[in-house]
Write a protein that holds these residues in place. Structure first.
Motif, PDB file in Angstrom:
ATOM      1  N   ASN A 131       0.833  -1.210   0.000  1.00 31.52           N
ATOM      2  CA  ASN A 131       0.000   0.000   0.000  1.00 31.52           C
ATOM      3  C   ASN A 131       0.869   1.262   0.000  1.00 31.52           C
ATOM      4  O   ASN A 131       0.524   2.267  -0.640  1.00 31.52           O
ATOM      5  CB  ASN A 131      -0.929   0.008   1.214  1.00 31.52           C
ATOM      6  CG  ASN A 131      -2.051  -1.008   1.108  1.00 31.52           C
ATOM      7  OD1 ASN A 131      -2.418  -1.431   0.013  1.00 31.52           O
ATOM      8  ND2 ASN A 131      -2.590  -1.423   2.239  1.00 31.52           N
ATOM      9  N   SER A 132       1.986   1.216   0.711  1.00 33.50           N
ATOM     10  CA  SER A 132       2.916   2.351   0.701  1.00 33.50           C
ATOM     11  C   SER A 132       3.537   2.526  -0.684  1.00 33.50           C
ATOM     12  O   SER A 132       3.662   3.653  -1.191  1.00 33.50           O
ATOM     13  CB  SER A 132       4.014   2.148   1.745  1.00 33.50           C
ATOM     14  OG  SER A 132       3.480   2.151   3.048  1.00 33.50           O
ATOM     15  N   GLN A 135       1.551   4.363  -3.260  1.00 37.29           N
ATOM     16  CA  GLN A 135       1.613   5.824  -3.186  1.00 37.29           C
ATOM     17  C   GLN A 135       2.759   6.387  -4.028  1.00 37.29           C
ATOM     18  O   GLN A 135       2.787   7.582  -4.327  1.00 37.29           O
ATOM     19  CB  GLN A 135       1.779   6.251  -1.725  1.00 37.29           C
ATOM     20  CG  GLN A 135       0.639   5.834  -0.819  1.00 37.29           C
ATOM     21  CD  GLN A 135       0.988   6.016   0.652  1.00 37.29           C
ATOM     22  OE1 GLN A 135       1.542   7.031   1.055  1.00 37.29           O
ATOM     23  NE2 GLN A 135       0.672   5.014   1.465  1.00 37.29           N
ATOM     24  N   VAL A 175       5.510   8.968   1.652  1.00 38.44           N
ATOM     25  CA  VAL A 175       4.610   7.835   1.782  1.00 38.44           C
ATOM     26  C   VAL A 175       4.186   7.710   3.236  1.00 38.44           C
ATOM     27  O   VAL A 175       4.923   8.081   4.152  1.00 38.44           O
ATOM     28  CB  VAL A 175       5.260   6.503   1.325  1.00 38.44           C
ATOM     29  CG1 VAL A 175       5.568   6.532  -0.152  1.00 38.44           C
ATOM     30  CG2 VAL A 175       6.498   6.184   2.127  1.00 38.44           C
ATOM     31  N   ASP A 176       2.993   7.177   3.432  1.00 33.30           N
ATOM     32  CA  ASP A 176       2.533   6.772   4.751  1.00 33.30           C
ATOM     33  C   ASP A 176       2.695   5.264   4.865  1.00 33.30           C
ATOM     34  O   ASP A 176       2.548   4.535   3.879  1.00 33.30           O
ATOM     35  CB  ASP A 176       1.060   7.140   4.956  1.00 33.30           C
ATOM     36  CG  ASP A 176       0.833   8.645   4.957  1.00 33.30           C
ATOM     37  OD1 ASP A 176       1.615   9.351   5.599  1.00 33.30           O
ATOM     38  OD2 ASP A 176      -0.129   9.103   4.300  1.00 33.30           O
ATOM     39  N   VAL A 177       3.004   4.776   6.051  1.00 34.44           N
ATOM     40  CA  VAL A 177       3.138   3.342   6.257  1.00 34.44           C
ATOM     41  C   VAL A 177       2.536   2.978   7.608  1.00 34.44           C
ATOM     42  O   VAL A 177       2.623   3.742   8.572  1.00 34.44           O
ATOM     43  CB  VAL A 177       4.622   2.894   6.191  1.00 34.44           C
ATOM     44  CG1 VAL A 177       5.449   3.505   7.312  1.00 34.44           C
ATOM     45  CG2 VAL A 177       4.738   1.376   6.213  1.00 34.44           C
ATOM     46  N   GLU A 178       1.932   1.807   7.639  1.00 34.54           N
ATOM     47  CA  GLU A 178       1.368   1.271   8.876  1.00 34.54           C
ATOM     48  C   GLU A 178       2.295   0.176   9.369  1.00 34.54           C
ATOM     49  O   GLU A 178       2.540  -0.804   8.669  1.00 34.54           O
ATOM     50  CB  GLU A 178      -0.032   0.722   8.619  1.00 34.54           C
ATOM     51  CG  GLU A 178      -0.808   0.384   9.861  1.00 34.54           C
ATOM     52  CD  GLU A 178      -2.237  -0.028   9.551  1.00 34.54           C
ATOM     53  OE1 GLU A 178      -2.450  -1.239   9.313  1.00 34.54           O
ATOM     54  OE2 GLU A 178      -3.123   0.841   9.524  1.00 34.54           O
ATOM     55  N   LEU A 189      11.231   0.357   3.793  1.00 32.42           N
ATOM     56  CA  LEU A 189      11.220   1.663   3.130  1.00 32.42           C
ATOM     57  C   LEU A 189      12.459   2.478   3.500  1.00 32.42           C
ATOM     58  O   LEU A 189      13.050   3.149   2.651  1.00 32.42           O
ATOM     59  CB  LEU A 189       9.951   2.421   3.501  1.00 32.42           C
ATOM     60  CG  LEU A 189       8.636   1.807   2.992  1.00 32.42           C
ATOM     61  CD1 LEU A 189       7.438   2.462   3.667  1.00 32.42           C
ATOM     62  CD2 LEU A 189       8.534   1.939   1.470  1.00 32.42           C
ATOM     63  N   ILE A 202       8.955   9.385   5.035  1.00 32.60           N
ATOM     64  CA  ILE A 202       8.113   8.264   5.457  1.00 32.60           C
ATOM     65  C   ILE A 202       7.403   8.648   6.742  1.00 32.60           C
ATOM     66  O   ILE A 202       8.053   8.971   7.743  1.00 32.60           O
ATOM     67  CB  ILE A 202       8.958   6.995   5.691  1.00 32.60           C
ATOM     68  CG1 ILE A 202       9.824   6.678   4.471  1.00 32.60           C
ATOM     69  CG2 ILE A 202       8.067   5.811   6.049  1.00 32.60           C
ATOM     70  CD1 ILE A 202      10.958   5.716   4.768  1.00 32.60           C
TER      71      ILE A 202
END
Length: 457
Positions: A131-132, A135, A175-178, A189, A202
């Motif tokens: 998902n990251s 982006q 990017v956003d990351v969970e 990343l 990040i």
């Protein structure tokens, strides 16, 4: 596969035991060295399945490796960008550090990436990382259908470019990351962030699980000369990584402190004294927490010196297993230690609770379910909640422990077998993932006379 008869002992253990290098550090050094501009030599790297898979995957990107058995050193020639095909396939086995770490890096060199792995790897989470990457302009497809273990390497996912990055854009990519399911999504990343033309920003939402592994990644980047900034708020942590090539010099891999756990547990279970050479004074390894855990569990830990550095000495009186005190441990930051601590908990008379470990359901196996299953199989009582394990009564009955293709579940069985004669492990070779010498070291541990320690307390 042949079952393994776990040896048992009825006397205290005493001596010294040298452990192989850290898998986590080895694979971080490998991926950074491969991105560099010059050859790098790594001293005392771990040679195990996970690190061999990392070398093979980096080799597909044009890097090359030469191991000198005499000096226990590995020479790395960096990635050859011209050698990378537009469509690339790599194999990651069951190794999160390969499957996850290599994906963002490989996509800097190819247009389509297919990642293969063991059938069990289809159960390991990967979507937060993908998902990251979406982006950054990538499409992906994940293959999640269960397949039999004997199927061999199977496709796990494919990623391809959809919206190429603008090479003329001078603003950082963001990017956003969970990272609540695995810190490896964030580390993946970070380890390739400097390779993007404008670097990478990040933003990781809290909670960030296994924070010690993120610290290890940040420390490795700093050693490699990568420029980064970290900004923390109550809701998230933002990492800004400047573009540039890693500049590692000669690196030495520390002993694997997480893999020290089963041997430390053996001293606790049987009583005695064990010296572990080359225990670093300062480290980002999660396994360093064993020194505190061992003390809480009633043992004594001391620092010792040796000819070439520092070591740690673990001393335990007999009878610690009979302690009926209720103990509770939060392992959110040190989750990989859970199966070993669980084996110790399963041998204690007192109740033990381990919390902050829900993310272990997505490791090599669902470790919470596996631990409960094996404790019950061995006549003990335990339960699992959403993010905890609670041990009510110790194991009493020898049985065949199932490893679930998980190296830490295999060593779980070995620890139980020390004090419960007749225990077998169905797949002790699962330990080759991170410690191919485990069986030899375990046999050395339970031998009538371990090598004497030359550490001075």
């Amino acid at each position: 596969m042949p079952t393994w008869n776990a040896p048992s002992v009825n006397t205290p253990i005493a001596g010294a035991l040298a452990l192989p290098g850290s898998k986590s550090l080895t694979n971080r050094f490998l991926i950074l060295a491969a991105q560099g501009s010059h050859e790098v030599t790594i001293q005392q790297p771990l040679e195990a399945r996970d690190t061999q898979l990392m070398q093979a995957a980096l080799g597909a990107l044009g890097a090359s490796f030469d191991f000198d058995d005499k000096t226990q050193s590995l020479r790395i020639v960096p990635i050859n960008k011209q050698a990378v095909p537009k469509e690339l396939t790599i194999e990651g086995g069951l190794a999160g550090t390969v499957i996850r770490f290599l994906t963002p890096l490989a996509l800097q060199y190819c247009e389509k990436l297919t990642v293969l792995g063991d059938p069990a790897a289809r159960k390991r989470p990967i979507r937060p990382l993908l998902n990251s990457l979406a982006q950054l302009g990538y499409d992906f497809e994940v293959f999640e259908e269960p397949v039999p273990d004997e199927a061999g390497p199977v496709p796990l996912f494919e990623v391809r470019k959809s919206t190429p990055l603008n090479a003329e854009d001078t603003s950082p990519n963001r990017v956003d990351v969970e990272a609540k399911a695995s810190s490896q999504f964030l580390s993946a990343l970070l380890l390739s962030a400097a390779g993007w033309p404008q670097g990478l920003e990040i933003c990781a939402k809290r909670p960030i699980i296994s924070g010690t592994h993120v610290d290890m990644t940040l420390d490795s980047l700093t050693q490699a000369g990568i420029t980064l900034q970290v900004e923390e708020t109550a809701e998230s942590v933002t990492y800004r990584v400047a573009p540039g090539r890693p500049q590692l010099d000669q690196m030495t891999v520390e002993a694997d402190l997480s893999n020290a756990g089963p041997f430390i547990a053996a001293i606790w279970a049987c009583g005695g004294k064990l010296a572990i050479p080359n225990w670093p004074a300062q480290t980002t390894q999660a396994g360093d927490y064993w020194r505190e855990l061992f003390s809480i569990l009633g043992g004594k830990v001391s620092t010792a010196t040796e000819d070439h550095g520092q070591g740690a000495v673990f001393t335990a009186p007999e009878g610690l297993r009979t302690n009926e005190e209720y103990l509770e441990f939060d392992l959110q930051a040190h989750g990989e230690l859970t199966p070993t601590l669980a084996a110790m908990a399963a041998l204690r008379q007192g109740k033990t609770k381990i919390t902050g470990i829900g993310h272990l359901r997505g490791h090599e196996t669902d470790r919470l379910a596996a631990i409960v299953n094996e404790v019950k199989r061995l006549g003990g009582e335990a339960e699992a909640g959403e993010d905890f394990l609670l041990f009510h009564a110790p194991v009493t009955t020898p049985a065949q422990v199932h490893a679930y293709h998980d190296h830490r579940m295999a060593t779980f069985g070995a620890i139980i077998g020390l004090v419960l004669p007749g225990v077998q492990v169905d797949d002790i070779d699962a330990t080759t993932k991170t410690m191919p010498t485990f069986k030899d070291l375990w046999a050395q541990l339970v031998a009538p006379a371990l090598p004497e320690s030359n550490l001075s307390e």
